[in-house]
Write a protein that holds these residues in place. Sequence first.
Motif, PDB file in Angstrom:
ATOM      1  N   MET A  93       7.087  -0.156  -6.330  1.00 56.24           N
ATOM      2  CA  MET A  93       4.693  -0.621  -5.717  1.00 56.24           C
ATOM      3  C   MET A  93       4.075  -1.655  -6.909  1.00 56.24           C
ATOM      4  SD  MET A  93       3.157   0.637  -3.788  1.00 56.24           S
ATOM      5  CE  MET A  93       1.970   1.205  -3.991  1.00 56.24           C
ATOM      6  N   SER A  94       4.733  -1.224  -8.280  1.00 48.14           N
ATOM      7  CA  SER A  94       4.512  -2.060  -9.438  1.00 48.14           C
ATOM      8  C   SER A  94       5.246  -3.680  -9.172  1.00 48.14           C
ATOM      9  CB  SER A  94       4.507  -1.361 -10.415  1.00 48.14           C
ATOM     10  OG  SER A  94       6.630  -1.336 -11.103  1.00 48.14           O
ATOM     11  N   LEU A  95       6.084  -3.831  -9.124  1.00 46.94           N
ATOM     12  CA  LEU A  95       6.592  -4.775  -8.429  1.00 46.94           C
ATOM     13  C   LEU A  95       5.856  -5.261  -7.327  1.00 46.94           C
ATOM     14  CD1 LEU A  95      10.297  -4.554  -9.158  1.00 46.94           C
ATOM     15  CD2 LEU A  95       9.015  -6.073 -10.170  1.00 46.94           C
ATOM     16  N   VAL A  96       5.834  -5.097  -6.528  1.00 46.34           N
ATOM     17  CA  VAL A  96       5.101  -6.142  -4.933  1.00 46.34           C
ATOM     18  C   VAL A  96       3.546  -6.538  -5.525  1.00 46.34           C
ATOM     19  CG1 VAL A  96       3.791  -5.111  -3.136  1.00 46.34           C
ATOM     20  CG2 VAL A  96       6.576  -4.447  -3.433  1.00 46.34           C
ATOM     21  N   GLN A  97       2.821  -5.156  -6.141  1.00 41.75           N
ATOM     22  CA  GLN A  97       1.496  -5.574  -6.892  1.00 41.75           C
ATOM     23  C   GLN A  97       1.199  -7.405  -7.457  1.00 41.75           C
ATOM     24  OE1 GLN A  97      -0.488  -2.125  -8.831  1.00 41.75           O
ATOM     25  NE2 GLN A  97      -0.540  -0.983  -7.082  1.00 41.75           N
ATOM     26  N   GLU A  98       2.530  -7.661  -8.302  1.00 39.92           N
ATOM     27  CA  GLU A  98       3.020  -8.673  -8.462  1.00 39.92           C
ATOM     28  C   GLU A  98       2.599  -9.578  -8.059  1.00 39.92           C
ATOM     29  OE1 GLU A  98       6.133  -8.317 -12.339  1.00 39.92           O
ATOM     30  OE2 GLU A  98       6.109 -10.220 -12.252  1.00 39.92           O
ATOM     31  N   LYS A 132      -0.190  -0.495   1.566  1.00 47.28           N
ATOM     32  CA  LYS A 132      -0.564   0.465   0.542  1.00 47.28           C
ATOM     33  C   LYS A 132      -0.739  -0.193  -0.908  1.00 47.28           C
ATOM     34  CE  LYS A 132       0.037   4.818  -2.068  1.00 47.28           C
ATOM     35  NZ  LYS A 132      -0.028   4.690  -3.577  1.00 47.28           N
ATOM     36  N   ALA A 133       0.307  -1.028  -1.119  1.00 51.22           N
ATOM     37  CA  ALA A 133       0.447  -2.382  -2.680  1.00 51.22           C
ATOM     38  C   ALA A 133      -0.727  -3.025  -2.751  1.00 51.22           C
ATOM     39  CB  ALA A 133       1.127  -2.945  -2.809  1.00 51.22           C
ATOM     40  N   SER A 181      -5.178  -0.703   8.632  1.00 51.40           N
ATOM     41  CA  SER A 181      -5.330  -0.312   8.133  1.00 51.40           C
ATOM     42  C   SER A 181      -6.602   1.256   7.539  1.00 51.40           C
ATOM     43  CB  SER A 181      -5.819  -1.068   6.478  1.00 51.40           C
ATOM     44  OG  SER A 181      -6.086  -0.048   5.656  1.00 51.40           O
ATOM     45  N   ASN A 182      -5.953   2.334   7.037  1.00 54.98           N
ATOM     46  CA  ASN A 182      -6.895   3.503   7.019  1.00 54.98           C
ATOM     47  C   ASN A 182      -7.493   3.851   5.797  1.00 54.98           C
ATOM     48  OD1 ASN A 182      -6.050   4.544   9.914  1.00 54.98           O
ATOM     49  ND2 ASN A 182      -4.030   4.995   8.438  1.00 54.98           N
ATOM     50  N   SER A 183      -8.107   2.734   4.980  1.00 52.40           N
ATOM     51  CA  SER A 183      -8.873   2.265   3.954  1.00 52.40           C
ATOM     52  C   SER A 183      -9.851   1.872   4.643  1.00 52.40           C
ATOM     53  CB  SER A 183      -8.014   1.527   3.564  1.00 52.40           C
ATOM     54  OG  SER A 183      -9.232   1.352   1.626  1.00 52.40           O
ATOM     55  N   ASN A 207      -8.679  -2.806  -4.821  1.00 54.50           N
ATOM     56  CA  ASN A 207      -9.057  -1.858  -4.905  1.00 54.50           C
ATOM     57  C   ASN A 207     -10.018  -1.496  -6.126  1.00 54.50           C
ATOM     58  OD1 ASN A 207      -9.751  -0.050  -2.599  1.00 54.50           O
ATOM     59  ND2 ASN A 207      -8.167   1.577  -2.595  1.00 54.50           N
ATOM     60  N   SER A 208      -8.916  -2.036  -7.075  1.00 52.53           N
ATOM     61  CA  SER A 208      -8.784  -3.220  -8.139  1.00 52.53           C
ATOM     62  C   SER A 208     -10.191  -4.152  -8.881  1.00 52.53           C
ATOM     63  CB  SER A 208      -7.731  -2.941  -9.319  1.00 52.53           C
ATOM     64  OG  SER A 208      -6.934  -3.686  -8.571  1.00 52.53           O
ATOM     65  N   ASP A 209      -9.754  -4.901  -7.828  1.00 50.42           N
ATOM     66  CA  ASP A 209     -10.525  -6.040  -8.165  1.00 50.42           C
ATOM     67  C   ASP A 209     -10.988  -6.606  -6.474  1.00 50.42           C
ATOM     68  OD1 ASP A 209     -10.618  -8.717  -9.913  1.00 50.42           O
ATOM     69  OD2 ASP A 209     -11.826  -8.335  -8.723  1.00 50.42           O
ATOM     70  N   SER A 210     -11.600  -6.534  -6.575  1.00 51.31           N
ATOM     71  CA  SER A 210     -11.859  -6.978  -5.184  1.00 51.31           C
ATOM     72  C   SER A 210     -12.735  -8.549  -4.268  1.00 51.31           C
ATOM     73  CB  SER A 210     -13.550  -6.332  -4.099  1.00 51.31           C
ATOM     74  OG  SER A 210     -14.427  -6.749  -4.653  1.00 51.31           O
TER      75      SER A 210
END
Length: 1635
Positions: A213-218, A247-248, A279-281, A254-257
């Motif tokens: 997950m952390s790598l995907v976000q990067e 999800k990523a 998406s379910n969000s 969510n951290s920065d729109s």
Amino acid sequence: MMASFVAESSFMHPQTRWAREFAKTHMKAEPNKMGFELLKSCWDVDVFVAVVNEKIAFVDWVLVVKLLDRSDLAIKTRKGFELIMEAFKKGSKRRFPISVLFSEWSNPKSQYMFVSKAVSCLPDVLNFAEYSELKRIVTVDELTTHNLMALPSNALNSLDLIATFIRLHACTECQSDVNQFLINVSVQSPELLLLGLAQLPTPWSAVHTERTMSLVQEFVLGTRATSDFVLKKLWHVLEPTKQLLLKAVIDVYNSDSSHLARIFTIFRNLNQIPFAMQSNSIRFALDFVVYAAEQSCADLVEWLNEAVKRFDSTEFCNVCLALFTERVNAKREKLSQTTVRVLADFLKNSEIQVEEERFTSEMQNQIMTIFGSFYSGNVSVHQLISLVYELKQSPEKTIEHDKYLCLINIFLEEQSFFPTYPDTGLRLSALFLGALLGHKLLTPELEHVALGLLVQIFLENTEVTKMFKFAATVTCQFAPAVRNYKPFFRDILAVPSLLKNLPELAMYIDNMLNLKPFRICADVSLIENLDYIEPVESLSSKIIQNLHDSSLKPQHYRWFSRLLVTRTTEANLALHLSVLKQRESIQLYNCALYDVLLLMDTVLNGDSDVKRVQVLGSFLGFLTIQRNLPIKQKHVGLKELLLDGYESDLLSIAVPFVCKVLQTSKGSMFTILNPWMNAVLSTLAEIHRKNANSEISDLLNDLNFDTCPSDLLKARKQRPEAPNVDLLWAPEREIESEYKTQTQYHANYPENLKTLTQHQNASVQAVSRPEGQATLANLASHVAVSASAAHFVPLATLKRLVCSALERTITSIITNTIQQSLYISTVCTREMVKKDFALESDESKMRIGAHNMVKKLAISLAQFCFRDTLTINMITNLRHCFNQNGFDECKVSDSIITVLAQENCELAALLIENAALKKVEEDIDEELQVHYNKRRLCRENGQQYCELSPEHRMRVSSLPEPLRIHTRGLSKNQLAVYDDFGLQNEHTSDSFEAFNNLIAGIELLVTKSIKLESIPPSHELRELMRQVPLLIPTNSQRDKLALHFCSRIVKQLFQSATELGRDVYANVLKDICLQSMKISMEILQWLLQADDERKLNPPAFCALIKAGLLKLGDLDLQLSKSINIGRNTEFAIQVMAQSQMLKICQESDWFHTLDALKLRKPNENVESRLRERLLHAFADWIKLYQNSKSTQSSLVLFVIELQKFSLFTNNNTACLFFRLCAESSVDAWEKSKSTIDPPLLSFQAIDAFAKLIVMLTKFSHDSNVDDSIELFTKILTIILLTLVKRHESMRGKFNQRPWFRMFVAMLHELKAGEFTNYNELMNQFALSLHSIQPLHVPGFTFSWLTLISHRFFLPQIKNASEMYLKLISDLLLFLSHNLKTSKFTNATRVLYKGTLRLLLVILHDFPEFLCDNYHQICSLIAPHCLQLRNLILSAYPRGMRLIDPFTPNLSIDLVPDVDLKPLFSIDFVLQTLMDFDIDPDNLTPINFVKTDDVYNVKLINAFVFMSGYNDDINNREPNVNLIHSLLTSDSELCYHVLSAIANNLRYPNSHTKIFSKLIVSLFELPSQGYKLQELITRVLFERLIVNRPHPWGLLVTFIEIIKNPKYNFENLEFTKCEPDIQALFESVAKKIEKL
């Protein structure tokens, strides 16, 4: 021996045993004198294989490898693995069985050691690319195309390898090792690791999922060039990763729109927009679909209809409403009208309602009670607004916040009933709603409702109806905040009813809308000879994708700079600035500056976004200050911008902008010593003092600015208020009394409400006017009202009607009547002045003459034009105002109207004349500005100014002498003609009369027993005070008239019986003296030196001191002289006593007077009695402190009672008290030390004193922060002076222990005291330690070192790094001073060890401190303290991971972080160079000479560093020739230069890269042969033979020199001069070759 070992090992899997022992014992370590471990092989592989084959008939070499799966296997180095591999290849003659590596072993720890060594080995040992049976993560083509890092052996491109490490991670014994391996791979090759992890079968472990997950976000953030390839590959790898990717993406959103655009681009490139829309969000899906709809990639209506069914309808609609509100009110990236309409229709159809159930019946009853008090008159508008403000500030989902929502909803729900309200209630509702809007106390949704209601009322009411009055009153309340409601005000300006019925309000709004609060000018000379040329589409696309592209041409600079500036955000600011730095083009810099100024004009004067403003501030600072270039006044004045922001209530825009600009001054020439910088910072400090601002505070702290704030804001005008519309309401209502009542609450507003609220006074304070028209403050107090008219109309209403008529009349005349007259005056003056001043080079004389002439002409023409029509216009406007308010001809006759008009005609004429004078003065300056500039330029260039052609010059020379003009300028008589144009001569008699009237008015108002400070600025008394200095003309009569005024005011001052009267007259006298230096000197001479009994009035002198007219030092000196000759002694005593009682000054300020009094009345017994009282008080405190029953409250009570004693009102007494406490507590310890068995309480007196100091600091003057710091500083100063005195008197017998205990006890008490200003107090503590540094007080050295390394003090390095740097410098200076002596004592040795340990702690806990300040620290270290210098240079930022310098084939160019700019402070270097007049930006070879037989090492270090620094910022190769020119035949100088280079070989950064290349380049220079190479080797080698740590850059550079064959290091002559040296170098070279 080996054969016998094999024979003995032939039982029970002999292959296993000898292979294991072979791996364990392949090396042995032998330490040498250098500190290296020389590795020698204990095995000969060929012999070993031969013996094995001889002794054992058949050897299964694959089984040998498999049976390495043992718990006692230990392969600690890569060499062990290589020996096993070599033995396997020579013994088996086949390829290594790679499958053994990835099978499941019984001993995971052994497998990890074996596999990890296999991964890191070289391809000639084991090459993973040769094994086709391995599963590849990516293809070979993809690996090459996208430049993915798979290690030389291609190991990382193996799915089996990733799977093996994930399996090993589950084993406890090797979990930490595997974790570190995954972290390293995340840095080296995150692409292969991510794709490998994603391809492993499910289910995944927690670590597996987290790492993925952390790598995907990067890669979602797009921080790497391979992001698009990896995400596309990831999408097509396996089905489960699709949800993982989504999800990523949602986590990133969510951290920065603000990353939404990047997210949309990802899914568009993947052709998976519909997938993201599902998406379910709710929040993400909705925002994504809205963005997609804006890009025409989605159907918003269809999706909304489906989503409301898929999600919970209530939750979905609430999220939709929140997003709609946020996006509609966004200042950037606003939604299109189509999208807004779709969302609005959907919300309307969904019938979203406020949750009424939150508002309980009890809460609603409370709110109704508040409104009942409001409408009954018991609660004022200001009180109610203050209540709403407090409720709104409370956290959401609290009872207080619900009360706020309930109150606002109940009020707005009443809007349908407003037409039925009586006038009184409706007017109060209007005032309340206007205040809500003006203070921004409504939510965005309710704000739209309220504004829509006002627009609807203006449209539906064409006449002055009840609801029209309501809407007009609301509008006037928040009209000063036009900037926040521009669309609304533009809409109502188009409504005919407003223009028809309230032209003053319409004109005011129009002026405010068109007003530019900030003056910013983009000078076209910056882009002179540069046209805007856009490159072709292919080239522009290429440049946009890669801003560093080298194909950009100079003709495209205008296009490129606009692209950079307009697209700069907070996220990419650093990138865009680096692009400008890289290109380093003056033309490009100028283009960027021009575009920044253009954008500033738009953003600062428009709907400003604070973040955008801050970005522009940083950009402007980079283009100017950071490059040591000034910000020109003609472009933008920072101080003026702050003052304009204050005037227009836009400090929220001006302050962040200026702060960001000044933050770029670090490292530049613009320090706080720069006058321009000091002026801007002083203005910021004044703003901070007036209204605390965290940004200003942080800036001032960062720059260490502590100068007094400026005093400019007092003289600035407040923003003009909106016209008063209270006259629209019922005339019988006396409004004035209500306003006076409400003004009492204005002072109790929250500070930020004060800046927003513009209180409407009973009188009109501003005249709505075109640009250039003047005003007369407090107009209502100047209008004349006939007594006969007051019988028919209430007095308050009558004054307001006359004020309104005056405004209309003045506006009409200035707009329609005198414009042509002013134009004629300007043109005539322009031509006349140009002719007469054609040879005058002084533009100030030209300006004064033009002003005098144009004013005379303008006032004469204006009076001729409007005098005849003024009365008629007044009568017409008065009749109109009276009729509008129900006073027709039957109630107010024409004769009364005529009388009112005639009585106020002179007032109107004065206002018109003032407006005309100001307008023509501005116009003539504008017309002659070019001529002013020409004269100034000529004077600056030393040229003679002449505007006449030779023909005209001949003609002028033929004129008579009185008319002739000369090249030296106009004569005195000629200038007198223009001086006579002055307007004020004819008004002198009028000034006397006006002055007498003003003094009479002041006398009536100063009889009250109140203080001047409590009177508000809008009070009539304040207005009268301001008008007195305005009566003094600016011509030759000024001094005469000012002297007359001062004589009268001085008389009133000394005769006044009230404190208010004395303060008023003293302040007026000061204001007049400021206008005339001559009068000021005469007044002061009389006050100080005249022998006049009438002036012996102590209260009057106190008032003059308080007003600032009399300087305390001058009065003190004069009083002492009088006392010395036996005069005015009692007067002096009374002045001193009363001034201290009024807290105007302190006793210490009367230095000379006190000395004079002591000489006259000596009293030796007073001090002894005082000492006894003070020691008795301290003894009582010690007893209370020692008493076990004493509580904290009893200690606090004692401290409070102690403060009531004269201790803190008398500075001398306080100093004596603290000195006695320090001495007596130390004496008590000295006495207890002399006993055989010292009691446990020997330190009690010292501890009690420390406790007293801290408690006095905490409870000083009601815990005022400034007072507490001042007191703490004073106490520390007294303690230090006492310590130094004891140290000097006792010499070698000085005992530092009690003083150390005192300081440590203070540290403990301060830490436990929970001070809000703890950091400031610790800064003062650090400053005191700096004062008693070891060079000054050597007897306190060890205690001093312990204090600066104390666990409560050392963390202050984060908050006060500059102060701590001073302490470290003090320590190193003292240490270097002691190390210079040939005698190395035990004390020096202990001090050295202590210093080393302190720096080791700093290196471990605060490495950034050493990184920032290594230059200054290294310059203070003695040359032979190599380990100490290495320790400083080994520091690196905590977030960085260093690559092993012994890594094979390591090249400094390929290290990931080597191009990053390092942490450092360049101020020390620049100051060193400037001290020797060396230009840092233009270094040339210099000759270093010895001073007192010593080279200036600090200068050498600075020069060498600046050379490399310039090379770095200019992205060029090291300037080898410049440094080589310093390497003379003097070996000592060469050593210092090379040491200076070595000082910059630190952690991986751009400086290390530059200096490493520099020293390597010097090493291969042939010019000086082996001498230079030998010196370089000595400098590097001597730093490596000492104990660790060793700087990373030093190791890498030395290994490169030894290892690289082109330098032929092993064959250099100096390496073979001695056998021992030759053996040493050979062993080092062999070790490096093996590594």
